[in-house]
Design a protein around this motif. Sequence first.
Motif, PDB file in Angstrom:
ATOM      1  N   ARG A   1      -8.613 -70.766 -32.060  1.00 63.31           N
ATOM      2  CA  ARG A   1      -9.821 -70.886 -31.217  1.00 63.31           C
ATOM      3  C   ARG A   1      -9.445 -71.031 -29.748  1.00 63.31           C
ATOM      4  NH1 ARG A   1     -11.710 -74.135 -35.747  1.00 63.31           N
ATOM      5  NH2 ARG A   1     -13.466 -73.079 -36.773  1.00 63.31           N
TER       6      ARG A   1
ATOM      7  N   HIS B   1     -14.672 -65.197 -29.440  1.00 64.28           N
ATOM      8  CA  HIS B   1     -15.243 -66.227 -30.302  1.00 64.28           C
ATOM      9  C   HIS B   1     -14.700 -66.058 -31.715  1.00 64.28           C
ATOM     10  CE1 HIS B   1     -18.259 -69.094 -31.747  1.00 64.28           C
ATOM     11  NE2 HIS B   1     -18.483 -68.265 -32.756  1.00 64.28           N
TER      12      HIS B   1
ATOM     13  N   THR C   1     -15.075 -66.868 -35.725  1.00 66.32           N
ATOM     14  CA  THR C   1     -15.994 -67.268 -36.793  1.00 66.32           C
ATOM     15  C   THR C   1     -15.248 -67.265 -38.119  1.00 66.32           C
ATOM     16  OG1 THR C   1     -17.865 -66.253 -35.627  1.00 66.32           O
ATOM     17  CG2 THR C   1     -18.164 -66.743 -37.969  1.00 66.32           C
TER      18      THR C   1
ATOM     19  N   VAL D   1     -10.875 -64.834 -40.752  1.00 69.31           N
ATOM     20  CA  VAL D   1     -11.743 -65.133 -39.620  1.00 69.31           C
ATOM     21  C   VAL D   1     -12.137 -63.843 -38.905  1.00 69.31           C
ATOM     22  CG1 VAL D   1     -10.695 -67.406 -39.256  1.00 69.31           C
ATOM     23  CG2 VAL D   1      -9.830 -65.433 -37.990  1.00 69.31           C
TER      24      VAL D   1
ATOM     25  N   ARG E   1     -14.376 -62.056 -32.254  1.00 72.56           N
ATOM     26  CA  ARG E   1     -15.289 -61.134 -31.568  1.00 72.56           C
ATOM     27  C   ARG E   1     -15.308 -61.440 -30.074  1.00 72.56           C
ATOM     28  NH1 ARG E   1     -20.472 -61.548 -34.372  1.00 72.56           N
ATOM     29  NH2 ARG E   1     -19.875 -59.730 -35.595  1.00 72.56           N
TER      30      ARG E   1
ATOM     31  N   ASP F   1     -21.952 -65.729 -34.497  1.00 71.43           N
ATOM     32  CA  ASP F   1     -21.568 -66.180 -35.833  1.00 71.43           C
ATOM     33  C   ASP F   1     -22.132 -65.292 -36.930  1.00 71.43           C
ATOM     34  OD1 ASP F   1     -20.028 -68.454 -35.104  1.00 71.43           O
ATOM     35  OD2 ASP F   1     -21.880 -69.519 -34.620  1.00 71.43           O
TER      36      ASP F   1
ATOM     37  N   ARG G   1     -25.329 -64.706 -37.506  1.00 70.61           N
ATOM     38  CA  ARG G   1     -26.629 -65.169 -37.972  1.00 70.61           C
ATOM     39  C   ARG G   1     -27.745 -64.317 -37.369  1.00 70.61           C
ATOM     40  NH1 ARG G   1     -24.171 -70.408 -37.020  1.00 70.61           N
ATOM     41  NH2 ARG G   1     -25.067 -70.310 -34.920  1.00 70.61           N
TER      42      ARG G   1
END
Length: 230
Positions: A11, A20, A22, A37, A40, A111, A113
């Motif tokens: 991270r 990022h 995730t 993971v 992005r 993420d 979503r």
Amino acid sequence: ETFEASLATLRLMAGRLDAHVTPLRNIQGKKGLCAEVLVRKIPVEGDFGDLRVAVIGNVDSGKSTIIGVMTTGRLDNGRGLARSNVFRHRHELESGRTSSISQQIMGLDLDGRLVNDGAVRDYSWSEVMERSAKVITFIDLAGHEKYIKTTVTGLTGSLPSYAMVVIGANMGVLRMTREHLGVALALKLPLLFVVTKIDMCPPNVLNSTLTELSKILRSPGVRKMPLVVR
């Protein structure tokens, strides 16, 4: 502790590159945990990934309904609620069939979503784009044979990245589905297939539909290796 430290290091590295991380899943390896993971790039304001998907298939296979469900986050009520958010004309609402080219968007955050999930309210397109790292545009095309020219226009003029072929499990692979598939193959579009209405289809009919679809994809004119995702 070592596993969590490794993720923290990843991270940190991603943060310095404006990316990022995730976590997708953890797998138990021979010598400890392994993580899969997604890394992005964080988009700058107003810059996002745009993926365009043309939705094709025979009439009454559920194309508009599945687009309505995915772009609003709300299930259909069995009486056409989901597809009413996609239709553009009054006669489409009355007949339940698409006759034009319409577009709906689905936004995803970093993420993965859904942004426009309808949990609080329906966002406008500009609000979805502001909140999204990636936007998927679904191009709803007509399935009836008398609108084949409209469908071909949508496939050639909308510049889709993929073609999503929707097949009703209780209907099988009908003639117009084959026509649409032929156009998509001629345009060399990557393909994905969605089999709908499996809840109202007897198991033997569903298996027959899947078998027929597999045979078509493996045929000499197509030469695709199907990968089933449930």
